[in-house]
Design a protein around this motif. Structure first.
Motif, PDB file in Angstrom:
ATOM      1  N   ALA A  52       0.920  -1.154   0.300  1.00 44.91           N
ATOM      2  CA  ALA A  52      -0.016   0.020  -0.053  1.00 44.91           C
ATOM      3  C   ALA A  52       0.615   1.157   0.022  1.00 44.91           C
ATOM      4  N   CYS A  53       0.752   1.935  -1.000  1.00 40.38           N
ATOM      5  CA  CYS A  53       1.370   3.470  -1.201  1.00 40.38           C
ATOM      6  C   CYS A  53       0.882   4.121   0.164  1.00 40.38           C
ATOM      7  N   THR A  54       2.055   4.938   0.964  1.00 37.40           N
ATOM      8  CA  THR A  54       1.667   5.778   1.847  1.00 37.40           C
ATOM      9  C   THR A  54       1.204   6.983   1.740  1.00 37.40           C
ATOM     10  N   HIS A  55       0.591   7.297   0.316  1.00 32.25           N
ATOM     11  CA  HIS A  55      -0.214   8.341   0.177  1.00 32.25           C
ATOM     12  C   HIS A  55      -1.562   8.074   0.341  1.00 32.25           C
ATOM     13  N   LEU A  56      -2.099   7.480  -0.531  1.00 31.53           N
ATOM     14  CA  LEU A  56      -3.777   7.199  -0.443  1.00 31.53           C
ATOM     15  C   LEU A  56      -3.808   5.669  -0.462  1.00 31.53           C
ATOM     16  N   GLY A  57      -3.067   4.889  -0.292  1.00 33.92           N
ATOM     17  CA  GLY A  57      -3.140   3.481  -0.284  1.00 33.92           C
ATOM     18  C   GLY A  57      -3.339   2.774  -1.653  1.00 33.92           C
ATOM     19  N   CYS A  58      -3.181   3.247  -2.776  1.00 29.23           N
ATOM     20  CA  CYS A  58      -2.921   2.470  -4.125  1.00 29.23           C
ATOM     21  C   CYS A  58      -2.000   1.168  -3.969  1.00 29.23           C
ATOM     22  N   SER A  59      -2.075   0.256  -4.617  1.00 29.68           N
ATOM     23  CA  SER A  59      -1.179  -0.837  -4.513  1.00 29.68           C
ATOM     24  C   SER A  59       0.049  -0.572  -5.496  1.00 29.68           C
ATOM     25  N   ILE A  70       6.803   1.573  -7.905  1.00 29.21           N
ATOM     26  CA  ILE A  70       6.156   2.841  -8.665  1.00 29.21           C
ATOM     27  C   ILE A  70       4.517   2.803  -8.186  1.00 29.21           C
ATOM     28  N   CYS A  71       4.053   3.899  -7.789  1.00 26.88           N
ATOM     29  CA  CYS A  71       2.517   3.844  -7.425  1.00 26.88           C
ATOM     30  C   CYS A  71       1.718   4.390  -8.656  1.00 26.88           C
ATOM     31  N   PRO A  72       1.030   3.788  -9.190  1.00 27.28           N
ATOM     32  CA  PRO A  72       0.369   4.085 -10.422  1.00 27.28           C
ATOM     33  C   PRO A  72      -0.799   5.349 -10.283  1.00 27.28           C
ATOM     34  N   CYS A  73      -1.243   5.700  -9.175  1.00 27.46           N
ATOM     35  CA  CYS A  73      -2.236   6.602  -8.912  1.00 27.46           C
ATOM     36  C   CYS A  73      -1.638   8.061  -8.821  1.00 27.46           C
ATOM     37  N   HIS A  74      -0.504   8.301  -8.401  1.00 27.79           N
ATOM     38  CA  HIS A  74       0.045   9.658  -8.423  1.00 27.79           C
ATOM     39  C   HIS A  74       1.816   9.804  -8.552  1.00 27.79           C
ATOM     40  N   SER A  75       1.918   8.655  -8.884  1.00 26.75           N
ATOM     41  CA  SER A  75       3.846   8.511  -9.332  1.00 26.75           C
ATOM     42  C   SER A  75       4.511   8.570  -8.180  1.00 26.75           C
ATOM     43  N   SER A  76       3.920   8.332  -7.031  1.00 27.10           N
ATOM     44  CA  SER A  76       5.090   8.291  -5.875  1.00 27.10           C
ATOM     45  C   SER A  76       6.054   7.042  -6.201  1.00 27.10           C
ATOM     46  N   GLU A  77       7.316   6.969  -5.960  1.00 21.10           N
ATOM     47  CA  GLU A  77       8.295   6.116  -6.018  1.00 21.10           C
ATOM     48  C   GLU A  77       9.113   5.766  -4.618  1.00 21.10           C
TER      49      GLU A  77
HETATM   50 FE1  FES Z   1       0.420   6.477  -4.373  1.00 25.77          FE
HETATM   51 FE2  FES Z   1      -1.184   8.765  -4.250  1.00 25.77          FE
HETATM   52  S1  FES Z   1      -1.599   6.836  -3.801  1.00 25.77           S
HETATM   53  S2  FES Z   1       1.035   8.223  -4.823  1.00 25.77           S
END
Ligand code: FES
Length: 126
Positions: A52-59, A70-77
């Motif tokens: 789970a991405c620590t931004h909003l939880g996307c895989s 890489i997070c597909p939602c908002h491109s965190s790495e």
């Molecule tokens: Fe991963 Fe936003 S949920 S960058």
């Protein structure tokens, strides 16, 4: 920082993930049912990083070529240790405790541990 000692696995939810000898160094293996990636670092250490991405939880996805999550939602790495390389993720990936007993890797999959930028890495060695 919460770090289980080797050999202390009774009465909890550690699950056997595999044998130490079966996991190559410098590899990342997804365990989607457990919601984590098992990371074996180049030096042989193990980490279990939350999907789970620590931004909003996307895989997050592992990009082996670039050696980063890489997070597909908002491109965190995140790097192989789960440290943030690119925002908006506010903190490193959560970790699940790992222990090694009798050559077997066990991961406590019920409750990820949050960590902050300043927390030291929780790496388990055989
Ligand atoms: Fe991963 Fe936003 S949920 S960058």
């Amino acid at each position: 920082f919460l770090s289980p000692s080797k050999g202390v696995t009774s009465g909890n939810n550690f699950k056997i993930i595999g044998a130490v000898g079966d996991i190559p160094k410098d590899s990342v293996i997804p365990f989607r049912s457990g919601k984590f990636y098992l990371v074996r670092l180049p030096d042989g250490g193990f980490m279990a990083l939350s999907l789970a991405c620590t931004h909003l939880g996307c895989s997050i996805h592992w990009n082996a070529e670039d050696k980063r999550f890489i997070c597909p939602c908002h491109s965190s790495e995140f790097d192989m240790h789960g440290e943030v390389l690119n925002a908006p993720a506010p903190r490193p990936l959560d970790q699940y405790p790992v222990v090694i007993e009798n050559g077997m890797i066990k991961v406590e999959t019920t409750k990820p541990l949050k960590r902050n930028k300043s927390d030291k890495l929780d790496i388990t060695y055989a």
